[in-house]
Design an enzyme around this catalytic site. Structure first.
Site, PDB file in Angstrom:
ATOM      1  N   ASP A  17       0.819  -1.202   0.000  1.00 26.95           N
ATOM      2  CA  ASP A  17       0.000   0.000   0.000  1.00 26.95           C
ATOM      3  C   ASP A  17       0.861   1.263   0.000  1.00 26.95           C
ATOM      4  O   ASP A  17       0.616   2.179  -0.780  1.00 26.95           O
ATOM      5  CB  ASP A  17      -0.918   0.012   1.227  1.00 26.95           C
ATOM      6  CG  ASP A  17      -1.931  -1.127   1.197  1.00 26.95           C
ATOM      7  OD1 ASP A  17      -1.969  -1.839   0.188  1.00 26.95           O
ATOM      8  OD2 ASP A  17      -2.662  -1.301   2.181  1.00 26.95           O
ATOM      9  N   GLU A 273       1.003  -5.462  -5.534  1.00 31.26           N
ATOM     10  CA  GLU A 273       0.607  -4.534  -6.595  1.00 31.26           C
ATOM     11  C   GLU A 273       1.762  -3.692  -7.113  1.00 31.26           C
ATOM     12  O   GLU A 273       1.997  -3.635  -8.323  1.00 31.26           O
ATOM     13  CB  GLU A 273      -0.508  -3.617  -6.084  1.00 31.26           C
ATOM     14  CG  GLU A 273      -1.034  -2.655  -7.125  1.00 31.26           C
ATOM     15  CD  GLU A 273      -2.293  -1.924  -6.687  1.00 31.26           C
ATOM     16  OE1 GLU A 273      -2.460  -0.756  -7.076  1.00 31.26           O
ATOM     17  OE2 GLU A 273      -3.118  -2.520  -5.958  1.00 31.26           O
TER      18      GLU A 273
END
Length: 378
Positions: A17, A273
């Site tokens: 994140d 990610e």
């Protein structure tokens, strides 16, 4: 036009994140001349990928971004023109109340997780009115196709990748104290979750017909590898050697250096990610370790990306890629055949990935999409 942005980030899985939020904040300031304040709840983890960040300082400026420690007791601050709630992290109540009091309400965006699932384009930019206050939040979905929010990509990233030649690679390896490449060596970067079948991979790489250098960041996975090899090899500084395999354990790198590591390696194991997207811009063969989710939700996301990524591959090639990726995510055992089949596709995958990058360039990058959306709202 220059706007003030507040980005809120909770550090959930150590680096994913905050990795995305840090790149977003830097790109907004450096490429778009925006004013950014980044609120982060774990400065110590953050400092691993941003060495200039001092985890002991509650408020600091790093690379033109104002970084603030997001603590339980939140200060009474003036909300920015644009508020990004990264990955549904939930804004502090006192901050939402301050948003309500503003004469001109901020543009409130929930930046969602990246997915290749078909429904993403339908839900991208959908408004969500607050149930109690006169505020509307918009869902912004990154994605791989036009009609989604796009991917993070600095304006000079691909130009830098293009000029990263052999001399630049050698200079980078020297600067980072990485081993010189041996004749015929396969150089691999390994960044994965604890759930990945590292034992299988170590076994296969040790028996490789070519020498292998495996570069691993410090942390739990590196500790596992040390434990796996402890009965057959002793560490020599940051190096562990066993048969054809040399493991080099390295400190976490700043994001620009991590990009260069991906450019320098023949194969990149990436996770989550941020590193997943950076491996795609690197164009070298890569294998994704997706974040495990309850009830196997992550398998749908993995399959959705593979369907899209492999659609133009010959069927045999697509089958080998799928097998390797599924084995790496725990669907089956990684054995010598699985690995050698994937390794044999190196050149073909490099060519495929260059075409893949060209396809991704057909859509705007994430920051361009965000800025354009904001300007249309204000």
């Amino acid at each position: 036009m220059q706007r003030r942005w507040d980005i809120f980030c909770t550090v959930v899985d150590n680096f994913g994140d905050i990795g995305v939020c840090w790149r977003l904040a830097k790109q907004l300031t450096q490429d778009r001349n925006q004013m950014v304040r980044l609120w982060v709840d774990d400065l110590r983890c953050f400092s691993c990928i941003a060495p200039d960040v001092n985890p002991e300082i509650q408020q600091q400026n790093v690379q033109a971004v104002e970084i603030c420690h997001w603590q339980k007791t939140f200060p009474d601050v003036e909300p920015a023109d644009v508020v990004i709630e990264a990955f549904a992290c939930e804004l502090p109540d006192v901050y939402i109340a301050a948003m309500v009091r503003k004469d001109k309400r901020p543009v409130w965006i929930n930046l969602e997780y990246l997915s290749a699932e078909p429904w993403v384009a339908q839900y991208h930019r959908l408004p969500s009115p607050h149930p109690r206050f006169p505020l509307t939040k918009t869902f912004f979905f990154p994605g791989f196709v036009p009609g989604t929010g796009g991917l993070l990509r600095e304006k000079n990233l691909l130009a830098q990748r293009e000029v990263f030649d052999f001399a630049a690679e050698q200079a980078f390896l020297d600067q980072k104290g990485l081993c010189e490449r041996r004749s015929g060596e396969i150089r691999i970067a390994l960044f994965c979750y604890d759930t990945a079948p590292v034992e299988d991979l170590i076994g296969v790489l040790s028996e490789s017909s070519s020498p292998v250098l495996l570069i691993v960041p410090q942390g739990r996975v590196a500790d596992r590898i040390v434990a796996i090899l402890s009965h057959v090899a002793s560490p020599n500084g940051s190096l562990i050697k066993h048969k054809q395999l040399t493991v080099q354990i390295v400190p976490f790198m700043a994001q620009n250096d991590f990009d260069r590591l991906l450019w320098s390696c023949d194969i990149n194991f990436v996770r989550g990610e941020d590193s997943f997207v950076r491996a795609q811009w690197a164009s070298n063969p890569f294998i994704w370790n997706i974040y495990p989710q309850a009830e196997g939700v992550h398998w749908k996301k993995l399959e959705a990306f593979l369907d899209f990524y492999t659609v133009d591959m010959p069927p045999e090639m697509a089958s080998v890629v799928r097998e390797m990726w599924f084995c790496w995510n725990g669907a089956d055992e990684i054995n010598k055949d699985v690995w050698m089949n994937f390794l044999g596709l190196r050149e073909s995958l490099m060519q495929h990935n260059k075409k893949w990058v060209k396809q991704l360039l057909e859509q705007d990058d994430l920051v361009s999409g965000l800025v354009q959306f904001v300007e249309n709202q204000l």
